[in-house]
Design an enzyme around this catalytic site. Sequence first.
Site, mmCIF file in Angstrom:
data_model
loop_
_atom_site.group_PDB
_atom_site.id
_atom_site.type_symbol
_atom_site.label_atom_id
_atom_site.label_comp_id
_atom_site.label_asym_id
_atom_site.label_seq_id
_atom_site.Cartn_x
_atom_site.Cartn_y
_atom_site.Cartn_z
ATOM 1 C CE LYS A 1 3.915 1.286 0.629
ATOM 2 N NZ LYS A 1 3.926 0.213 1.621
ATOM 3 N N PRO B 1 8.463 -6.547 -6.784
ATOM 4 C CG PRO B 1 9.571 -7.435 -4.931
ATOM 5 C CD PRO B 1 9.644 -6.338 -5.936
ATOM 6 C CB ALA C 1 6.634 -7.177 -1.823
ATOM 7 C CG ASP D 1 -0.353 2.389 -1.002
ATOM 8 O OD1 ASP D 1 -1.307 2.302 -1.808
ATOM 9 O OD2 ASP D 1 0.332 1.420 -0.649
HETATM 10 P P1 ATP Z 1 0.664 -2.275 -0.805
HETATM 11 O O1 ATP Z 1 2.097 -2.062 -0.434
HETATM 12 O O2 ATP Z 1 0.067 -1.137 -1.615
HETATM 13 O O3 ATP Z 1 -0.201 -2.717 0.331
HETATM 14 P P2 ATP Z 1 1.556 -4.652 -2.124
HETATM 15 O O4 ATP Z 1 2.853 -4.103 -2.622
HETATM 16 O O5 ATP Z 1 1.617 -5.530 -0.918
HETATM 17 O O6 ATP Z 1 0.564 -3.461 -1.862
HETATM 18 P P3 ATP Z 1 0.850 -5.217 -4.817
HETATM 19 O O7 ATP Z 1 2.148 -5.653 -5.352
HETATM 20 O O8 ATP Z 1 0.381 -3.854 -5.148
HETATM 21 O O9 ATP Z 1 0.829 -5.424 -3.226
HETATM 22 O O10 ATP Z 1 -0.243 -6.316 -5.268
HETATM 23 C C1 ATP Z 1 -1.419 -6.518 -4.582
HETATM 24 C C2 ATP Z 1 -2.441 -7.183 -5.500
HETATM 25 O O11 ATP Z 1 -2.835 -6.215 -6.481
HETATM 26 C C3 ATP Z 1 -1.922 -8.388 -6.255
HETATM 27 O O12 ATP Z 1 -2.595 -9.516 -5.815
HETATM 28 C C4 ATP Z 1 -2.230 -8.122 -7.717
HETATM 29 O O13 ATP Z 1 -2.965 -9.167 -8.331
HETATM 30 C C5 ATP Z 1 -3.066 -6.856 -7.742
HETATM 31 N N1 ATP Z 1 -2.632 -5.917 -8.801
HETATM 32 C C6 ATP Z 1 -3.448 -5.225 -9.588
HETATM 33 N N2 ATP Z 1 -2.748 -4.435 -10.413
HETATM 34 C C7 ATP Z 1 -1.441 -4.626 -10.154
HETATM 35 C C8 ATP Z 1 -0.237 -4.085 -10.694
HETATM 36 N N3 ATP Z 1 -0.236 -3.178 -11.688
HETATM 37 N N4 ATP Z 1 0.928 -4.505 -10.162
HETATM 38 C C9 ATP Z 1 0.928 -5.400 -9.141
HETATM 39 N N5 ATP Z 1 -0.184 -5.946 -8.606
HETATM 40 C C10 ATP Z 1 -1.364 -5.572 -9.107
#
Ligand code: ATP
Length: 288
Positions: A11, A96, A99, A138
């Site tokens: 998203k 990624p 992100a 989310d």
């Molecule tokens: P959001 O947009 O929901 O705030 P994000 O995209 O910034 O999250 P993610 O890529 O979801 O962040 O990763 C956040 C943390 O979640 C990472 O440090 C990772 O170790 C942990 N994590 C646990 N499960 C997963 C997964 N299936 N894929 C990615 N990260 C994961």
Amino acid sequence: MKQISGKAYAKINLYLDVRGLRADGYHELETVFQTVELCDLVAASLHRQGGISLRCSLPYLPTDGRNLAVKAAELFFRETGLENPGLNLNIKKNIPVGAGLAGGSTDAACVLRLLNRMFGMPLSGERLAAAALTLGADVPFCLRGGTALAGGVGEKLRPLPPLPECAVVLVKPGFSVSTKAAFALYDQTGGSRPGKSAPLLAALTRGDLKGVCRELHNGLEGPVAGQFPVIGQLKERLAELGAEGALMTGSGSAVYGIFSRREAAVQAAEALRGQLRFVTVTRPLAGL
Ligand code: ATP
């Protein structure tokens, strides 16, 4: 059904306003989510050894109970009371990490959806959404996808008219920003100017892409870009390359640019590719 697979879509946030800090430490948000075509691939299959095992294409992600996909599977069996005969999960990560693209949340939502299908839909949409919320703010949106306005800490979701057809260039600098770090920066820097979602919602209702692009807003962007100036530079670069609008998504560090023509987006991505590790051209999806 012994084996099932699906796509876990990323998203972006077209709008994000931090509405305040609750007594329990959660930040209340008003945000507009938009699903994009970029996705992880998730597969689930049953075996006879019991337990939950996960294989993931990114070696540095945890594959035990710390992974949101495993947490989602555990939650599914707890919620349904069904016995877990033994489950293999396999995730090919394309989104990624760290992100602001909801990579972990969308994997979790996909596992909930797949297991519910695999076991004959024991959970209603409502129960699935309530369970999803316990995994992250989310995750309920990731279950439904499309375009939606979310309030509270993610529990209030209202579907919105889709973002008009366009191309989205997504770039991520060489570092990640955790959600926790982004909110800490927000709190330290005294927040951001409050936004107004009404003009963006009106532009979506009119199907006015340029209007949407004029109203993009992310209250976390100022505090995060203050610490990581490259985020502001990437937005400027995307605008120079022809983006109608550009914004940091969620808590960062990824930044996106919206282009009305796909060819212009592809050219912009080419221009950026040598300088950044992650550059892709994607598009909005109206639903899952
Ligand atoms: P959001 O947009 O929901 O705030 P994000 O995209 O910034 O999250 P993610 O890529 O979801 O962040 O990763 C956040 C943390 O979640 C990472 O440090 C990772 O170790 C942990 N994590 C646990 N499960 C997963 C997964 N299936 N894929 C990615 N990260 C994961």
